[in-house]
Scaffold this active site. Structure first.
Site, PDB file in Angstrom:
ATOM      1  N   CYS B 423      53.934  46.216  35.879  1.00  2.71           N
ATOM      2  CA  CYS B 423      53.789  45.075  34.908  1.00  2.71           C
ATOM      3  C   CYS B 423      53.353  43.887  35.672  1.00  2.71           C
ATOM      4  O   CYS B 423      52.410  43.259  35.155  1.00  2.71           O
ATOM      5  CB  CYS B 423      54.813  44.892  34.062  1.00  2.71           C
ATOM      6  SG  CYS B 423      56.292  44.510  34.655  1.00  2.71           S
ATOM      7  N   HIS B 467      59.990  42.696  31.902  1.00  7.19           N
ATOM      8  CA  HIS B 467      58.640  42.997  31.790  1.00  7.19           C
ATOM      9  C   HIS B 467      57.627  41.576  32.186  1.00  7.19           C
ATOM     10  O   HIS B 467      58.483  40.709  31.917  1.00  7.19           O
ATOM     11  CB  HIS B 467      58.542  43.510  30.436  1.00  7.19           C
ATOM     12  CG  HIS B 467      57.032  44.013  30.140  1.00  7.19           C
ATOM     13  ND1 HIS B 467      56.240  44.980  31.013  1.00  7.19           N
ATOM     14  CD2 HIS B 467      56.231  43.710  29.190  1.00  7.19           C
ATOM     15  CE1 HIS B 467      55.073  45.146  30.462  1.00  7.19           C
ATOM     16  NE2 HIS B 467      55.174  44.204  29.548  1.00  7.19           N
ATOM     17  N   ASP B 483      49.336  41.897  26.341  1.00  3.26           N
ATOM     18  CA  ASP B 483      50.049  42.669  27.448  1.00  3.26           C
ATOM     19  C   ASP B 483      49.342  43.696  28.120  1.00  3.26           C
ATOM     20  O   ASP B 483      48.810  44.562  27.595  1.00  3.26           O
ATOM     21  CB  ASP B 483      51.285  43.363  26.732  1.00  3.26           C
ATOM     22  CG  ASP B 483      52.057  44.017  27.903  1.00  3.26           C
ATOM     23  OD1 ASP B 483      51.596  44.028  28.896  1.00  3.26           O
ATOM     24  OD2 ASP B 483      53.140  44.358  27.272  1.00  3.26           O
TER      25      ASP B 483
END
Lengths: 303, 684
Positions: B423, B467, B483
């Site tokens: 991520c 994250h 995202d």
């Protein structure tokens, strides 16, 4: 059966005036197959009671006067070499009788006293490695002088415990004594007593004692009495299980004498001073007084 | 020896001494983990010396020895900690005094003192840890200390079984008191701020992000947050727990100016005051409570546009929450969140803000910059560029927990080279590119997702849920969450890391326990127990106490609190009374005894009680003598009783009942004739 018992009590009562309670206690003791210790001053009728009991029950009777120089062999018997047969033969001592009156037992040395131990508990004696049974029934009725008297040896607790009951006669009442003065010589009366019962009858009576019923309530009461002796600060030593059993057994005999097929608290209370008195120890005070107090402290019904 | 002979006579017996040492050991054992090692030795030496004194091989230390010992200990503490007013040195000081007391442990009074100190030391355990195992250990310590106190009474009670048994009994009896006190005892705030131990390293979101940080976090399955909702629950794709916003990029690391280590300082301390930006009056969409594990950082985690009413929690300009101190132990805070689309957007970014969110290093990553400029020149607006970038991710990128290492130009190498990442790589490259295209953007770090425990009682967020994602500024909508990971691995957002990374997940774990469903379930269960423990016991503070009391009592007034306190106490006392009465009565009475006792009671009321220990027969004869009017009746009752109780005659029991039912001494005697004659002689 009841007639026989009351006849026995009456017969002894003729010799020992005004001592019905003690006579019944003594009888209960014998019915419960226990040995009896009579403690009193000289001349109070200890020997008379023992003699009368033996006679009215139709038992063979021997009397030993204990002295300080007595040896165990004097009671148990001794093996003597017989020249004609070339063998040792055992000559039975006075212990081989149905009723042994051990007079003034605390005058003899502890050694001799303890010679009676095995005889009393096991109902047998061992001489020269041979065990000889004693006659059946076998009672020891011992008398002893109060300990304050000079020239006495204290009976050890273990030996005291062998006696089911310890009773004392006490002075007679005025009326009883007057009757004694007026009446026939007790010794002559004693000679007239006829056996009221034979050995089989006595055995039957003894087995009846075991059939007297003790209810749970009564056993509770007995238990509380025994526990009291073990827990109270007053008692130095509590009642042993043997003591407790003795109490129950004596109470049963007492109930039988009073023609009851079940035990009542009164029966326990009646025999308690004589059964527990000499087993309990306390510093200073007499065990009997302790028992009297105990009877007031432990109630019949647990509340 | 003669000097001490007087003392020796009052010396503690062996059992007392051993019990005291046992209690000390039990209390000190968990402290040994964080106390300096020399203190452990000091304790051993003190105990040894004391035992030698007991054996008569050594003398009780004199004043000089004691003085030396004290100075050594104080010097040791000073050398070890170099500061005084912190928690650990204080506990250590207590432990040292506890230890030194051993060499003058002479009389019973000293033993008592040492044991009382042991209680106190046992309590300090909870300063460090408040979890269930420690609580259980605390109970065990109490048990042993109390047993040691019991053992001080003498030889009989010093036997282990007896002392521990009595101790357990005492503690069990104290439980109701403990519960009542737990509920009503006023919760005082800390009297002074004790600096928490701040050096402890811990996993979690840190003050900066560079490649590899998050993949490290993904290897830890430690819990991070536990979140319970009050009301509606956000769908999985909305569960973004924002912690920190990074705006500064130095070519490798993303960080936030003003945050160093765990200090929130500098200009970032300018936090939004209450009501400065008015939150809409209509209720928040989500209300929830977050219980955060110790992170040793001040930032907290919440969904976008949060507000918290918990004391010490503030909202920052970046719509994140921070706490006044680094979170040194579990912290619970209530949050209300308004989703961004439910509140009016901020109209304009200030020039400074704009500058901040467009900042890029002077050089590096030329390809990414070129790509962004090209898109811009194609006439794309911000949303279109973002969409183009996300499409690129979606087409040709792989989501992996083990991305290849990157060189100096991390963005270029990732976007046009390796194309495998975690991520942080996606967030990093996305924000960089958007900034290069002239769109204000920032990296947000926090947690995403979570696992339901026990039928959605609470959401368990673990460290591997850490994250990083992005937010871009769109003039008409304000800050919008983007995202980039979601376009590569949508299952990461929907189902969590475990399903997204599959084989790679927790690969390095020593035991692959997460693959055994049973163990996983067990661990969740254990977590739930912990969670409930924390919610009901540890986090029971003044506020919740007030809430509970209000719920119990309606309103909190002295009278009601007194009733609340008094009622259980009265009930307990009555119960105790009844119990004592019942237990003192022994076994239940036989029916015949009961009836007979009733008879005795009536007789006693009439003035002629049975003496204690008087046999029924004797009593009957006495009554006959003293109160002839009743004689016959009493005799019959007594006979029936004797038959019922001692001959087990059931018919007699019935008869006894019948007789006693109608037996009223005074009435009977009144009926039977002249009153004076009919009263007992003793009552006349």
């Amino acid at each position: 059966m009841q007639k026989i018992i009351s006849a026995i009590v009456d017969d002894i009562g003729k010799v020992l005036l005004g001592k019905e309670h003690q006579v019944k206690l003594a009888l209960a003791c014998l019915l419960a197959r226990g040995h009896l210790l009579i403690e009193d001053l000289p001349g109070m009728g200890k020997t008379t009671l023992a003699h009368a009991l033996a006679q009215v029950l139709g038992l063979s009777y021997k009397r030993v006067q204990f002295t300080s120089d007595m040896l165990p062999a004097d009671i148990i018997g001794v093996s003597i070499f017989e020249r004609e047969s070339g063998q040792f033969r055992f000559h039975e001592g006075p212990v081989f009788s149905q009723v042994l009156l051990a007079d003034e037992i605390n005058r003899s040395s502890p050694k001799t006293q303890s010679a009676l131990l095995e005889a009393m508990e096991e109902r047998q004696v061992s001489v020269d490695g041979e065990t000889r049974p004693l006659p059946e029934p076998f009672f020891v009725i011992a008398t002893q002088n109060p300990l304050q008297q000079s020239g006495t040896f204290v009976l050890p607790e273990s030996q005291l415990d062998r006696f089911l009951m310890r009773i004392s006669l006490g002075y007679p009442t005025r009326e009883a004594e007057r009757a004694l003065f007026k009446g026939v010589d007790p010794r002559a009366q004693l000679a007239q007593i006829k056996p009221r019962i034979n050995t089989d009858g006595l055995r039957k009576l003894q087995s009846l004692v075991n059939q007297v019923k003790a209810s749970d309530s009564l056993l509770d009461y007995l238990e509380r009495l025994v526990q009291h002796t073990r827990q109270s600060a007053e008692c130095g030593v509590g009642l042993s299980p043997r003591g407790a059993l003795a109490l129950l057994h004596a109470a049963r005999a007492w109930a039988l004498i009073h023609n009851r097929s079940h035990l009542l608290p009164e029966d326990l209370q009646a025999v308690l001073p004589s059964v527990a008195g000499h087993r309990l120890q306390s510093d200073g005070t007499d065990g009997t007084q302790l028992v009297e107090r105990m009877m007031h402290q432990v109630d019949i019904i647990a509340a | 020896m003669s000097v001490h002979s007087g003392q020796l006579q009052t010396l503690l017996p062996r059992e007392s001494l051993l019990w005291v040492f046992a209690a000390q050991l039990v209390v000190l054992l968990p402290h040994f983990a964080h106390l300096p090692i020399w203190l452990v030795f000091a304790w051993c030496i003190a105990v040894y010396w004391r035992l030698e004194v007991f054996r008569g091989r050594r003398e009780i230390p004199g004043r000089v020895v004691k003085l030396v010992a004290v100075s050594l200990a104080v010097a040791g503490l000073a050398m070890t900690y170099r500061r005084w007013f912190a928690l650990e040195p204080m506990v250590a000081l207590l432990a040292v005094s506890f230890t030194l007391k051993n060499i003058e442990l002479l009389s019973r009074r000293d033993a008592m003192l040492s044991l009382m100190l042991a209680y106190f030391l046992a309590a300090t355990l909870f300063v460090f840890d408040q979890t269930i195992p420690y609580a259980l250990y605390g109970v065990f310590s109490l048990l042993v200390i109390t047993a040691a106190l019991v053992a001080q009474q003498g030889s009989g009670s010093a036997r282990a079984g007896r002392a521990l048994g009595l101790s357990a009994k005492l503690l069990a009896q104290a439980v109701p008191v403990m519960l009542v006190l737990f509920v009503v005892m006023p919760r005082l705030g800390p009297l002074w701020a004790v600096p928490q131990n701040t050096s402890a390293a811990s996993t979690g979101i840190s003050d900066s992000m560079s490649p590899g940080d998050f993949s490290r976090l993904s290897k830890s399955d430690k819990p991070a947050l536990r979140i319970s909702f009050d009301g509606p629950v956000p769908p999985p794709e909305q569960r973004y727990w924002r912690g920190l916003v990074y705006t500064h990029f130095d070519g490798r690391r993303w960080s936030e100016p003003g945050i160093t280590g765990n200090r929130w300082a500098g200009r970032r301390s300018r936090v939004r005051g209450e009501g400065e930006q008015s939150l809409p009056a209509v209720g928040p969409r989500y209300r929830y409570q977050v219980i955060q594990e110790a992170s040793h950082n001040p930032w907290l985690f919440a969904m976008a546009t949060p507000h918290s009413g918990t004391r010490g929690v503030r909202t920052t300009d970046e719509d994140t929450l921070i706490y006044r101190n680094p979170v040194g132990s579990r912290l619970a805070y209530d949050v209300r969140s308004w989703p961004r689309d439910s509140i009016p957007a901020q109209s304009q970014l200030s020039a400074a803000e704009l500058r901040r969110h467009l900042q890029l290093p002077d050089s590096g990553n030329p390809e990414a910059r070129a790509w962004a400029v090209a898109r811009r020149q194609e006439g794309m607006d911000a949303e279109a560029i973002s969409q183009a970038l996300l499409t690129m991710y979606n087409r040709s990128f792989t989501y992996t927990l083990q991305p290849p290492a990157l060189g100096a130009n991390t963005v270029d190498e990732f976007l046009f080279g390796t194309r495998q990442g975690f991520c942080e790589h996606f967030a990093n490259s996305y924000v960089f590119t958007m900034r290069a295209a002239g769109v204000p953007a920032r990296v947000v770090a926090g947690y995403q997702g979570g696992e339901w425990v026990e039928q959605q009682e609470y959401l368990l967020v673990r460290q591997y849920d850490a994250h990083a994602w992005a937010e871009i500024w769109l003039p008409e909508r304000g800050w919008v969450r983007v995202d980039p990971t979601a376009s590569v691995a949508p299952q990461r957002i929907r189902d969590g890391l475990q399903s997204a990374a599959a084989e790679e997940f927790m690969q390095d774990a020593f035991l692959p326990l997460h693959k055994i469903p049973f163990v996983t379930r067990l661990r969740l269960q254990w977590d739930m127990i912990n969670y409930r423990w924390y919610r009901t016991v540890v986090s029971f503070d003044a506020e919740r106490q007030e809430g509970l009391l209000r719920r119990l009592l309606g309103e909190i007034s002295p009278l009601r609190v007194a009733i609340f306190l008094g009622t259980p106490m009265a009930i307990a006392l009555v119960a105790l009374l009844i119990w004592l009465k019942l237990s003192s009565r022994g076994p239940a009475l036989a029916p015949a005894d009961r009836v007979y006792l009733r008879f005795c009671k009536r007789m006693a009321r009439a003035g002629l009680p049975r003496n204690p220990g008087e046999a029924p027969g004797d009593y009957a004869r006495r009554v006959e003598r003293e109160w002839p009017a009743l004689g016959l009746m009493v005799l019959r009752i007594t006979l029936a009783y004797e038959k019922a109780a001692f001959a087990d005659d059931t018919g007699a029991l019935k008869q006894l009942r019948r007789l006693v039912r109608v037996f009223w001494p005074l009435r009977l005697s009144a009926r039977s004739g002249i009153s004076t004659n009919s009263l007992p002689t003793s009552a006349r």
